[in-house]
Design a protein around this motif. Structure first.
Motif, PDB file in Angstrom:
ATOM      1  N   ILE A  94     -14.703   5.735   6.088  1.00  0.00           N
ATOM      2  CA  ILE A  94     -13.690   6.380   6.946  1.00  0.00           C
ATOM      3  C   ILE A  94     -12.909   7.333   6.041  1.00  0.00           C
ATOM      4  CG2 ILE A  94     -12.079   4.436   6.622  1.00  0.00           C
ATOM      5  CD1 ILE A  94     -10.967   5.022   9.423  1.00  0.00           C
ATOM      6  N   SER A  95     -12.537   8.494   6.574  1.00  0.00           N
ATOM      7  CA  SER A  95     -11.833   9.445   5.703  1.00  0.00           C
ATOM      8  C   SER A  95     -10.337   9.106   5.647  1.00  0.00           C
ATOM      9  CB  SER A  95     -12.037  10.872   6.209  1.00  0.00           C
ATOM     10  OG  SER A  95     -11.320  11.037   7.412  1.00  0.00           O
ATOM     11  N   PHE A  96      -9.716   9.561   4.563  1.00  0.00           N
ATOM     12  CA  PHE A  96      -8.272   9.378   4.407  1.00  0.00           C
ATOM     13  C   PHE A  96      -7.542  10.104   5.546  1.00  0.00           C
ATOM     14  CE2 PHE A  96      -4.307  10.998   2.295  1.00  0.00           C
ATOM     15  CZ  PHE A  96      -3.651   9.782   2.260  1.00  0.00           C
ATOM     16  N   ASP A  97      -8.101  11.265   5.880  1.00  0.00           N
ATOM     17  CA  ASP A  97      -7.516  12.061   6.959  1.00  0.00           C
ATOM     18  C   ASP A  97      -7.529  11.291   8.282  1.00  0.00           C
ATOM     19  OD1 ASP A  97      -6.372  14.498   6.751  1.00  0.00           O
ATOM     20  OD2 ASP A  97      -7.935  15.481   7.969  1.00  0.00           O
ATOM     21  N   ALA A  98      -8.638  10.604   8.547  1.00  0.00           N
ATOM     22  CA  ALA A  98      -8.752   9.836   9.795  1.00  0.00           C
ATOM     23  C   ALA A  98      -7.707   8.725   9.810  1.00  0.00           C
ATOM     24  CB  ALA A  98     -10.155   9.256   9.929  1.00  0.00           C
ATOM     25  N   ILE A  99      -7.491   8.104   8.658  1.00  0.00           N
ATOM     26  CA  ILE A  99      -6.480   7.035   8.605  1.00  0.00           C
ATOM     27  C   ILE A  99      -5.094   7.613   8.857  1.00  0.00           C
ATOM     28  CG2 ILE A  99      -5.355   5.376   7.060  1.00  0.00           C
ATOM     29  CD1 ILE A  99      -8.035   4.522   6.173  1.00  0.00           C
ATOM     30  N   ARG A 100      -4.818   8.756   8.270  1.00  0.00           N
ATOM     31  CA  ARG A 100      -3.505   9.394   8.529  1.00  0.00           C
ATOM     32  C   ARG A 100      -3.352   9.736  10.002  1.00  0.00           C
ATOM     33  NH1 ARG A 100      -1.426  14.140   5.139  1.00  0.00           N
ATOM     34  NH2 ARG A 100       0.609  13.337   5.722  1.00  0.00           N
ATOM     35  N   GLY A 101      -4.458  10.147  10.617  1.00  0.00           N
ATOM     36  CA  GLY A 101      -4.393  10.515  12.035  1.00  0.00           C
ATOM     37  C   GLY A 101      -4.166   9.307  12.937  1.00  0.00           C
ATOM     38  N   ILE A 125      -2.637   0.480   5.823  1.00  0.00           N
ATOM     39  CA  ILE A 125      -2.504   0.151   4.400  1.00  0.00           C
ATOM     40  C   ILE A 125      -3.899   0.181   3.786  1.00  0.00           C
ATOM     41  CG2 ILE A 125      -1.838  -1.647   2.759  1.00  0.00           C
ATOM     42  CD1 ILE A 125       0.312  -2.552   4.714  1.00  0.00           C
ATOM     43  N   ILE A 126      -4.066   0.969   2.747  1.00  0.00           N
ATOM     44  CA  ILE A 126      -5.381   1.048   2.093  1.00  0.00           C
ATOM     45  C   ILE A 126      -5.328   0.180   0.845  1.00  0.00           C
ATOM     46  CG2 ILE A 126      -7.198   2.570   1.220  1.00  0.00           C
ATOM     47  CD1 ILE A 126      -5.729   4.901   2.633  1.00  0.00           C
ATOM     48  N   GLY A 127      -6.004  -0.952   0.893  1.00  0.00           N
ATOM     49  CA  GLY A 127      -6.015  -1.871  -0.245  1.00  0.00           C
ATOM     50  C   GLY A 127      -5.313  -3.169   0.102  1.00  0.00           C
ATOM     51  N   ALA A 128      -6.087  -4.274   0.027  1.00  0.00           N
ATOM     52  CA  ALA A 128      -5.549  -5.589   0.419  1.00  0.00           C
ATOM     53  C   ALA A 128      -5.193  -6.448  -0.780  1.00  0.00           C
ATOM     54  CB  ALA A 128      -6.563  -6.303   1.310  1.00  0.00           C
ATOM     55  N   GLY A 129      -4.774  -5.799  -1.881  1.00  0.00           N
ATOM     56  CA  GLY A 129      -4.289  -6.559  -3.041  1.00  0.00           C
ATOM     57  C   GLY A 129      -2.843  -6.977  -2.820  1.00  0.00           C
ATOM     58  N   PRO A 130      -2.192  -7.530  -3.852  1.00  0.00           N
ATOM     59  CA  PRO A 130      -0.818  -8.020  -3.658  1.00  0.00           C
ATOM     60  C   PRO A 130       0.167  -6.948  -3.198  1.00  0.00           C
ATOM     61  CG  PRO A 130      -1.458  -8.028  -5.988  1.00  0.00           C
ATOM     62  CD  PRO A 130      -2.692  -7.781  -5.198  1.00  0.00           C
ATOM     63  N   GLU A 162       3.931  12.918  -2.357  1.00  0.00           N
ATOM     64  CA  GLU A 162       4.334  14.249  -1.906  1.00  0.00           C
ATOM     65  C   GLU A 162       3.796  14.582  -0.517  1.00  0.00           C
ATOM     66  OE1 GLU A 162       3.944  17.110  -5.111  1.00  0.00           O
ATOM     67  OE2 GLU A 162       4.778  15.582  -6.448  1.00  0.00           O
ATOM     68  N   LEU A 163       2.961  13.700   0.048  1.00  0.00           N
ATOM     69  CA  LEU A 163       2.493  13.896   1.425  1.00  0.00           C
ATOM     70  C   LEU A 163       3.454  13.170   2.366  1.00  0.00           C
ATOM     71  CD1 LEU A 163      -1.350  13.182   1.132  1.00  0.00           C
ATOM     72  CD2 LEU A 163      -0.242  15.379   1.538  1.00  0.00           C
ATOM     73  N   PRO A 164       3.965  13.841   3.390  1.00  0.00           N
ATOM     74  CA  PRO A 164       4.925  13.175   4.289  1.00  0.00           C
ATOM     75  C   PRO A 164       4.305  11.938   4.947  1.00  0.00           C
ATOM     76  CG  PRO A 164       4.663  15.515   4.854  1.00  0.00           C
ATOM     77  CD  PRO A 164       3.671  15.226   3.798  1.00  0.00           C
ATOM     78  N   GLY A 165       5.058  10.861   4.940  1.00  0.00           N
ATOM     79  CA  GLY A 165       4.592   9.636   5.600  1.00  0.00           C
ATOM     80  C   GLY A 165       3.550   8.873   4.805  1.00  0.00           C
ATOM     81  N   VAL A 166       3.291   9.287   3.572  1.00  0.00           N
ATOM     82  CA  VAL A 166       2.301   8.576   2.742  1.00  0.00           C
ATOM     83  C   VAL A 166       3.015   7.998   1.524  1.00  0.00           C
ATOM     84  CG1 VAL A 166       0.182   8.771   1.374  1.00  0.00           C
ATOM     85  CG2 VAL A 166       0.415  10.057   3.515  1.00  0.00           C
ATOM     86  N   TYR A 167       2.818   6.722   1.296  1.00  0.00           N
ATOM     87  CA  TYR A 167       3.485   5.987   0.220  1.00  0.00           C
ATOM     88  C   TYR A 167       2.409   5.396  -0.698  1.00  0.00           C
ATOM     89  CZ  TYR A 167       7.485   6.625   3.222  1.00  0.00           C
ATOM     90  OH  TYR A 167       8.482   7.201   3.959  1.00  0.00           O
ATOM     91  N   ALA A 168       2.791   5.018  -1.901  1.00  0.00           N
ATOM     92  CA  ALA A 168       1.803   4.432  -2.822  1.00  0.00           C
ATOM     93  C   ALA A 168       2.484   3.392  -3.702  1.00  0.00           C
ATOM     94  CB  ALA A 168       1.168   5.527  -3.674  1.00  0.00           C
ATOM     95  N   VAL A 169       1.778   2.303  -3.966  1.00  0.00           N
ATOM     96  CA  VAL A 169       2.368   1.205  -4.751  1.00  0.00           C
ATOM     97  C   VAL A 169       1.338   0.537  -5.655  1.00  0.00           C
ATOM     98  CG1 VAL A 169       4.103   0.600  -3.002  1.00  0.00           C
ATOM     99  CG2 VAL A 169       1.868  -0.514  -2.934  1.00  0.00           C
TER     100      VAL A 169
END
Ligand SMILES: Cc1cc2nc3c(=O)[nH]c(=O)nc-3n(C[C@H](O)[C@H](O)[C@H](O)COP(=O)(O)OP(=O)(O)OC[C@H]3O[C@@H](n4cnc5c(N)ncnc54)[C@H](O)[C@@H]3O)c2cc1C
Ligand code: SF4
Length: 477
Positions: A225-232, A153-158, A433-440
């Protein structure tokens, strides 16, 4: 006194100055306050008419079962009230404190609409959950079963925290990355501590840590850290980074010393309330003490700035807004609070420039409201020849926030955005639109509310659980 008794005590003290001296001398001081809080919550809860058309519930983004927990509170069945309240809200004590209830549940209370004053739903929700923490009814998060699959999870807000809570309860491994040194997002460093006491936020983060959620702080995704590394590293990723690009003002003198951004000012103030060393506060750069303060903007962030400046000991605090009171985007309740605390609102006024360096004044243009624009909102128009200078030693710009350009910063052009720069995500599943990636949260909605971020986070967690339950889909990535 425990931390929660202390919080309840502080709050009740605010509510009952007149009763403080009213012959209650023989009992323990804190006992009296606790009894008062019980009685007050019950009294408020019993005002609910159980109208049968719970507009309050339908106007709560979480559809909290308000009538039921009000009835149970009125009957003194607090633990049951808590169980119902926490079933739909991950952080009820936080929402109870900082939801703009006048625009949500309370604004739609039938009793309010019949002119008798709303049931104070938020205060009761806060009270129920504070009591639950104090009495040990808030149980640790213990998953029934552990799974190997992990979510980053990127971002520790609510938004991120609500998702972390739901995913962890189901036994998924959760790592939360955040660029700040503390989790909580704007709960920690945006919203002032006089509205949301920081121990209230920290106890939720401790609860998640104890449940096994890993927090990787001081880590900016896209830099450390790159976004790609987190996805990996993870089976699914949730983006909950909020919106932080401050809208700026281009006007003569806008580079002068003494002009600061609202988020920097509020973050410094919140860090001070944690007891941190904040050099910009010590130096006076981000400290309103002894200064004539002008805040530019009419939203809730502006209200937080003016009220913080009052508490820091500013000699005067003025809020400049280019429309009138009726057209302010901020909560009317907050405006009223600010006025009661001595803030002066300068309506129909826009900054034209700044004098001095360090700043010593704001050049003001008077405005009037003209014809409505396409949205029906009246546009401000200039009145010629009525300019004047408002003296100021500290000018705080609270003009709103925009999303950062994440696809560029993260070198991920396939992460698509809307024309407002917010991440494009399905409004029900929150999948991008990226598989396995969500946003809120704000990064999808634009600057919004805590309660909406919580709702998004919970819904996204459900979608992620469905996604993780389909191994073929994960393998296909
Ligand atoms: C001053 C202020 C006062 C407010 N008051 C209220 C209020 O009273 N009531 C209310 O309901 N709402 C209020 N809001 C709005 C509310 O705070 C937000 O809508 C809510 O916090 C959004 O939650 P979020 O999880 O989307 O993002 P945030 O709370 O903004 O959290 C995002 C997190 O992501 C982290 N992050 C961002 N980019 C990166 C990156 N590249 N790498 C790692 N981490 C990153 C940030 O450090 C942050 O911790 C207020 C907002 C402000 C600015
Ligand atoms: S979450 Fe917010 S809107 Fe919903 S009942 Fe609580 S205070 Fe009201």
């Amino acid at each position: 006194m425990t931390k929660n008794q202390m919080l309840k005590f502080v709050d009740v003290e605010r509510d009952m100055p007149a009763k403080r001296d009213a012959g209650l001398r023989n009992k323990d001081f804190h006992e009296i306050y606790a009894e008062f809080a019980d009685a007050k919550a019950q009294e408020q809860a019993s005002r609910c008419s159980q109208c049968g058309v719970p507009y309050c519930q339908s106007h709560c983004p979480l559809h909290n079962n308000i009538p039921d927990w009000l009835r149970l509170t009125a009957e003194g069945r607090l633990q049951e009230a808590y169980e119902i309240s926490q079933a739909t809200n991950t952080f009820p004590e936080i929402c109870g404190r900082i939801c703009p209830q006048d625009r949500l549940c309370e604004g739609n209370c039938v009793i309010e609409q019949s002119g008798h004053g709303t049931v104070t739903i938020g205060a009761v929700e806060k009270y129920i959950t504070d009591t639950a923490w104090e009495k040990g009814w808030v149980k640790p998060i213990v998953p029934a079963q552990e799974y190997d699959q992990s979510v980053g999870i990127i971002g520790a807000g609510p938004g991120g925290l609500a998702a972390a809570d739901h995913l962890r309860r189901q036994g998924v491994q959760v790592t939360v990355y955040d660029r700040y040194d503390r989790a909580g997002g704007l709960l920690t460093y945006g919203i002032p501590s006089f509205k949301l006491e920081k121990p209230v936020v920290m106890q939720r983060i401790e609860q998640l840590e104890q449940a096994g959620v890993e927090f990787v702080l001081n880590t900016t995704v896209g830099e450390d850290i790159s976004f790609d590394a987190i996805r990996g590293k993870h089976d699914a990723v949730l983006i909950a980074t909020g919106v932080y690009k401050t809208r700026d003002l281009q006007a003569p003198g806008s580079g002068a010393e003494g002009l600061v951004n609202a988020i920097d000012y509020l973050t410094a103030s919140n860090k001070v309330s944690f007891g941190d060393d904040v050099p910009e506060f010590e130096s006076g750069e981000l400290n309103a003490a002894g200064k004539r303060v002008v805040v530019i903007g009419g939203g809730d962030t502006a209200m937080d700035c003016v009220r913080t400046a009052v508490r820091q000991g500013a000699t005067s605090v003025k809020c400049l807004y280019r429309r009138d009171r009726a057209n302010m985007p901020g909560s009317q309740r907050e405006v009223k609070n600010a006025e009661e605390e001595g803030v002066e609102f300068v309506w129909l006024s826009a900054p034209k420039g700044f004098t001095g360096d360090p700043v010593d004044g704001v050049m003001i243009q008077k405005m009037r409201l003209g014809a409505p624009d396409a949205t029906g909102r009246q546009s401000p128009e200039l009145i010629e020849g009525e300019d004047y200078i408002e003296k100021a030693d500290l000018v705080i710009k609270a003009l709103g926030f925009e999303p950062e350009d994440l696809p560029k910063l993260w070198n991920e052009e396939a992460l698509t955005v809307t024309r407002w720069g917010t991440i494009r995500a399905d409004f029900r599943t929150h999948s991008t639109e990226l598989p396995g990636v969500y946003a809120v949260g704000d990064i999808v909605r634009g600057a919004s509310l805590v309660v909406w971020a919580i709702r998004d986070g919970c819904e996204a967690a459900d979608s992620i659980l469905n996604f993780l339950a389909q191994p073929a889909q994960v393998a296909a990535e």
